[in-house]
Every structure is written in structure tokens, then in C-alpha cells.
Design an enzyme around this catalytic site. Sequence first.
Site, PDB file in Angstrom:
ATOM      1  N   LYS A  64       0.803  -1.228   0.000  1.00 54.16           N
ATOM      2  CA  LYS A  64       0.000   0.000   0.000  1.00 54.16           C
ATOM      3  C   LYS A  64       0.838   1.282   0.000  1.00 54.16           C
ATOM      4  O   LYS A  64       0.436   2.287  -0.581  1.00 54.16           O
ATOM      5  CB  LYS A  64      -0.955   0.006   1.194  1.00 54.16           C
ATOM      6  N   ASP A 100      -9.936   2.932   2.487  1.00 56.99           N
ATOM      7  CA  ASP A 100     -10.018   2.275   3.801  1.00 56.99           C
ATOM      8  C   ASP A 100     -10.741   3.139   4.846  1.00 56.99           C
ATOM      9  O   ASP A 100     -11.479   2.612   5.686  1.00 56.99           O
ATOM     10  CB  ASP A 100      -8.618   1.924   4.312  1.00 56.99           C
TER      11      ASP A 100
END
Length: 270
Positions: A64, A100
Site C-alpha cells: 500500500k 479504507d
Amino acid sequence: MKLGVIGHPISHSKSPVIHQYWMQKHNLTGSYEALDITPENLERDIHALIGKGYKGFNLTLPHKVLALDICNEIDHSAAAIGAVNTIYVRNSKIYGTNTDAFGFIENIKQQEPYFDFKKGKAVVLGAGGAAKAITHGLLNELTPEIYILNRTRSKAEEISAQHKDKVFTLAWTDRSKILKEANLLINTTSLGMKDQPSLDINLFDLSKEALVTDIVYQPLETDLIRAANARGNKTVTGIGMLLHQARPAFEKWFGVLPEIDAELERLVLP
Ligand code: ATR
């Protein structure tokens, strides 16, 4: 539309099930695969896959943060969180975003529509990537104060340094002592996950009005969730964050914001 989730390892990922379900439901043609790529090969392989016609990816551990540098452009959420979990390709340019924080907040809004993020302080256990995204989400919802407690305190301090007036750190060993005024308690550590040690915390001081949530979803009912339920606190389990973070990614690729239904929940539940 060729899509995939990139991780290393990746076999455990639920993302193919989620996106394939929505493609079928919305009559959209495409493929969504699990792609095992090591960090050393990430940039080269992403470019190669785009060359083969891939239009988007989800990124999971350990990619990420690395993905930030592969994108031509990142949006505000990816920049604020410091990580990319979704890539989409338009006109040969690689765009990065991070869904997220949306996933975490939307899950709570769906499970507990009357929960008020502004009412009091949030206690965040852990300071990894998930904690960064959750802190960003809580700040967007105008949570007045956020306390981050992490075994390695310096990682919590890195997050608080970016928001000095609202985000603070405390010692990991004080986790049972600082719950008195908490409106929200969140476990973002891997403690409580299958094959991991349990999260050792005493909820005695926590107000019965506080909401308790765990991002661990394997098992769905962690010891933390069980202990909170037993004393009458409202709780939100972690599976919904996984499902909700997938929605805006799907929207970037297909232009449709999909919904979570009982059939999808049944498909991904451990
Ligand atoms: P993610 O990106 O999913 O948040 P991560 O970056 O690996 O995952 O973060 C895992 C979190 O769990 C960290 O906050 C980690 O604490 P450290 O920063 O000190 O490593 C926490 N964690 C993992 N095992 C732990 C343990 N045995 N006790 C306390 N915290 C633990």
C-alpha cells in the site's frame, strides 16, 4: 474490464469474491483475479499488467505504501493516509486512491446509524496502516480527540505529529486505564486474530454508552467484541470495513457504487 488484487501473500484475499459478485449482480463483464507479486517486482509488473489491458487494482499488504510512487496522481485520501489501496487507469495514466477510511466509517454508519462521532474521544489501539486510515476517517467525521496507543509508541507519534491539536499518543500499557471518557474504542492491531494472541484489555472503566469495534474479522466475534457485548456496549465487527472499502473501488472502475446485501455477507463471512 481486467482487474485484480495485488498482494504477497494473496491467497487469503476476499476481494475476488466481492468484486466478482458485484460484476455478476450488475451484469458487467470483466475479470478480477488475485495476483501474487513481490514488492521488488511491483512497479514492473503493474506496468506489464496495464500493457496487457488491466484497468485497475486493489493493493494489499505489503504494497500500500510502495504504490504511492507508482501512481502518476494520487487523491487527497491517499495523500493523507500515506498509502494507496486502489488504482485505476484512465488515458494511460495511473491514479491512486485509498478507500479504507471510507470503509471504516461507512461500516459504523450502516451498523450503528445513531452513533455520533463528534460526541467524544476515540481510542485507537495500534498504529499500522489501518490505524492511519481510521484516524483520517475519524478526523473527517469531526471526532474531537483521538488517542493512539501502540506497542511501538514512536509509530503512534508519527501519526499524531501530523494532527497535533487533535491526535495524541499514550503508552500501550495504559490501555485499560484511559477508557473512562472514550466514545469509541477501536482495535486495529492484529491481536485477537486467529492464531494470534488475544488483546489483553480490561473494559471496566469504559462507559456503557461507548461503541466498541474491531477490524479483525477472523474470527468475527473477537474476545474484545465478546467482552464488550457481555457488559452491554454496542459493538461493530470488522467484516463490514472490508466490504465497504471495496465499494468506492468498484465505483472507480465501473461507475456504479454497489451495495452490500445478505448474499455477499454470506459469501465472505469466515
Ligand atoms: P495494518 O497495516 O493492518 O494496520 P500492521 O502495519 O502490521 O498492519 O500493524 C499491526 C499493528 O498490530 C501494529 O500496531 C502492531 O504494533 P507494533 O507497531 O508495535 O508492531 C500491532 N501488534 C501486532 N502484534 C502485537 C502484539 N503482540 N502486541 C501489541 N501490538 C501488536
